[in-house]
Enzyme design. Structure first.
Site, PDB file in Angstrom:
ATOM      1  N   MET A   1      12.512   2.269  -0.273  1.00 31.67           N
ATOM      2  CA  MET A   1      11.689   1.176  -0.753  1.00 31.67           C
ATOM      3  C   MET A   1      10.328   1.185  -0.065  1.00 31.67           C
ATOM      4  O   MET A   1      10.044   2.019   0.780  1.00 31.67           O
ATOM      5  CB  MET A   1      12.381  -0.164  -0.510  1.00 31.67           C
ATOM      6  CG  MET A   1      13.506  -0.454  -1.492  1.00 31.67           C
ATOM      7  SD  MET A   1      14.095  -2.128  -1.320  1.00 31.67           S
ATOM      8  CE  MET A   1      15.358  -2.105  -2.591  1.00 31.67           C
ATOM      9  N   CYS A   2       9.518   0.198  -0.393  1.00 28.45           N
ATOM     10  CA  CYS A   2       8.178   0.085   0.149  1.00 28.45           C
ATOM     11  C   CYS A   2       8.208  -0.489   1.565  1.00 28.45           C
ATOM     12  O   CYS A   2       9.256  -0.907   2.052  1.00 28.45           O
ATOM     13  CB  CYS A   2       7.331  -0.818  -0.745  1.00 28.45           C
ATOM     14  SG  CYS A   2       7.374  -0.363  -2.500  1.00 28.45           S
ATOM     15  N   GLN A   3       7.055  -0.510   2.213  1.00 26.33           N
ATOM     16  CA  GLN A   3       6.931  -1.154   3.513  1.00 26.33           C
ATOM     17  C   GLN A   3       5.682  -2.022   3.543  1.00 26.33           C
ATOM     18  O   GLN A   3       4.687  -1.736   2.859  1.00 26.33           O
ATOM     19  CB  GLN A   3       6.889  -0.118   4.645  1.00 26.33           C
ATOM     20  CG  GLN A   3       8.231   0.560   4.882  1.00 26.33           C
ATOM     21  CD  GLN A   3       8.347   1.147   6.281  1.00 26.33           C
ATOM     22  OE1 GLN A   3       7.649   0.743   7.212  1.00 26.33           O
ATOM     23  NE2 GLN A   3       9.241   2.108   6.427  1.00 26.33           N
TER      24      GLN A   3
ATOM     25  N   HIS B   1       0.253  -2.280   2.364  1.00 24.12           N
ATOM     26  CA  HIS B   1       1.493  -1.909   1.682  1.00 24.12           C
ATOM     27  C   HIS B   1       1.486  -0.405   1.445  1.00 24.12           C
ATOM     28  O   HIS B   1       0.470   0.186   1.073  1.00 24.12           O
ATOM     29  CB  HIS B   1       1.551  -2.649   0.335  1.00 24.12           C
ATOM     30  CG  HIS B   1       2.793  -2.422  -0.465  1.00 24.12           C
ATOM     31  ND1 HIS B   1       2.964  -1.337  -1.311  1.00 24.12           N
ATOM     32  CD2 HIS B   1       3.928  -3.155  -0.582  1.00 24.12           C
ATOM     33  CE1 HIS B   1       4.153  -1.422  -1.905  1.00 24.12           C
ATOM     34  NE2 HIS B   1       4.752  -2.520  -1.474  1.00 24.12           N
TER      35      HIS B   1
END
Length: 368
Positions: free
Chosen positions: A1-3, A77
């Site tokens: 997933m994203c951070q 992001h």
């Protein structure tokens, strides 16, 4: 997933140290290669950088890392695409919109089943509106942008004037509960929300995706005097903050995973909404009143949304308060003493619906 990466500070502060380590996770120390973005406030303005290229190899990210920029509040992001195609600019966070004469920005990590369909549901009072008449709609294909637009549509439907920070905190908490409702086990919902140069919200509904051991949560660390050194996890770089920060500085750094190996990082609790101001966390809505008294609540030049000077509220969900600069003692406005001063609203018809049978207050409404 994203951070995610966020920073909130008491004084204008450089974010280059934290961003240096964070950007490495976009294709070097981690696999988040589907674009990156960063947004930070300059007064009422919002400066944004977005790039569909991996952050670790982006010339724009290198420029941002080296450029001496300071701010009270920022977010960044790095993307690992799960919804919406990767490598496309329209799906890169942070997303931004203007509402009430204020620049709002948002970035998210997780999966939101309730917003994974094309027919995104309304939230709060916005559920009563026709979806064709919503003010905010997503441009890209992510559930992240869809939920951001839904939150803004709900806030716009909820308030006739700028809410105080305690009321905004309480309302956002209610909307977050509504977003995860019925999908508590499937939802992963971590976000940063900026609403002006001082205020940064962080919310966490953590979890792991099916068949994955990667934990998607949110952590923060507080840097306050006496300052010490900190070393980044993702690259060989150390900063001695005692040489760069003043005694008046205070900084909160928020991240999906801790960025440094020699600082204390606190995990945000499941379902917890935190307002950061001056580098300090506020988890209880009533505590946010301290920020209002310091004159750091929401501000706008939009006259139709400016707070009126009557401290009485239209309803529990429509809070209207004095301007922070008003020094009149609240104790002088008592229920036993009838107040005949006018109440200025942007939409008198909507205000009358909220007030129902309160004829005394309705008689004092003035539309501008």
């Amino acid at each position: 997933m994203c951070q995610l990466l966020g920073m909130n500070a008491a004084e204008p502060t450089s974010f280059s140290f934290s961003f240096r380590g964070f950007a490495k996770r976009g294709g070097c120390s981690d696999k988040h290669c589907d674009g990156w973005g960063l947004a930070f406030y300059e007064g009422r303005g919002l400066r944004c950088f977005t790039d569909p290229a991996p952050a670790a190899h982006s010339p724009i990210a290198a420029l941002v890392e080296q450029y001496p920029m300071k701010t009270y509040s920022m977010m960044a992001h790095i993307r690992y695409a799960t919804q919406g195609s990767g490598g496309t600019l329209e799906n890169v966070h942070p997303f931004s919109r203007e509402m009430w004469g204020i620049q709002w920005c948002f970035c998210h990590n997780g999966d939101i089943p309730k917003f994974s369909r094309d027919d995104c549901p309304g939230l709060g009072r916005a559920k009563e509106q026709n979806t064709e008449h919503m003010s905010y709609n997503p441009v890209g294909d992510t559930d992240s942008e869809a939920v951001f637009c839904a939150i803004l549509n709900s806030l716009k439907a909820e308030f006739l004037a700028l809410p105080t920070l305690p009321v905004l905190h309480e309302t956002l908490q209610r909307l977050c509960c509504e977003i995860v409702q019925d999908f508590e086990n499937e939802t992963i919902f971590n976000f940063l929300l900026g609403c002006g140069q001082y205020t940064l919200f962080a919310f966490s509904w953590p979890g792991s995706r099916p068949n994955s051991s990667v934990w998607n949560g949110l952590y923060y660390t507080l840097r306050r005097p006496p300052f010490t050194t900190a070393s980044l996890i993702d690259c060989n770089y150390t900063m001695d903050f005692s040489k760069t920060n003043k005694s008046t500085d205070a900084v909160a750094v928020i991240a999906t995973k801790p960025l440094t190996k020699d600082e204390v990082w606190i995990e945000v609790k499941r379902g917890e909404l935190i307002l950061f101001d001056k580098g300090l966390p506020y988890t209880v809505p009533t505590d946010c009143q301290k920020i209002e008294k310091q004159g750091r609540g929401l501000k706008t030049k939009c006259k139709s949304m400016q707070r009126i000077r009557d401290v009485r509220k239209l309803s529990p969900s429509v809070m209207i308060s004095k301007e922070s600069s008003d020094e009149e003692d609240d104790s002088s406005l008592k229920e036993s003493e009838p107040n005949q001063s006018p109440i200025i609203v942007a939409d008198i018809t909507k205000a009358m619906k909220v007030l129902h049978h309160d004829s005394d207050t309705i008689s004092r409404l003035i539309e501008i």
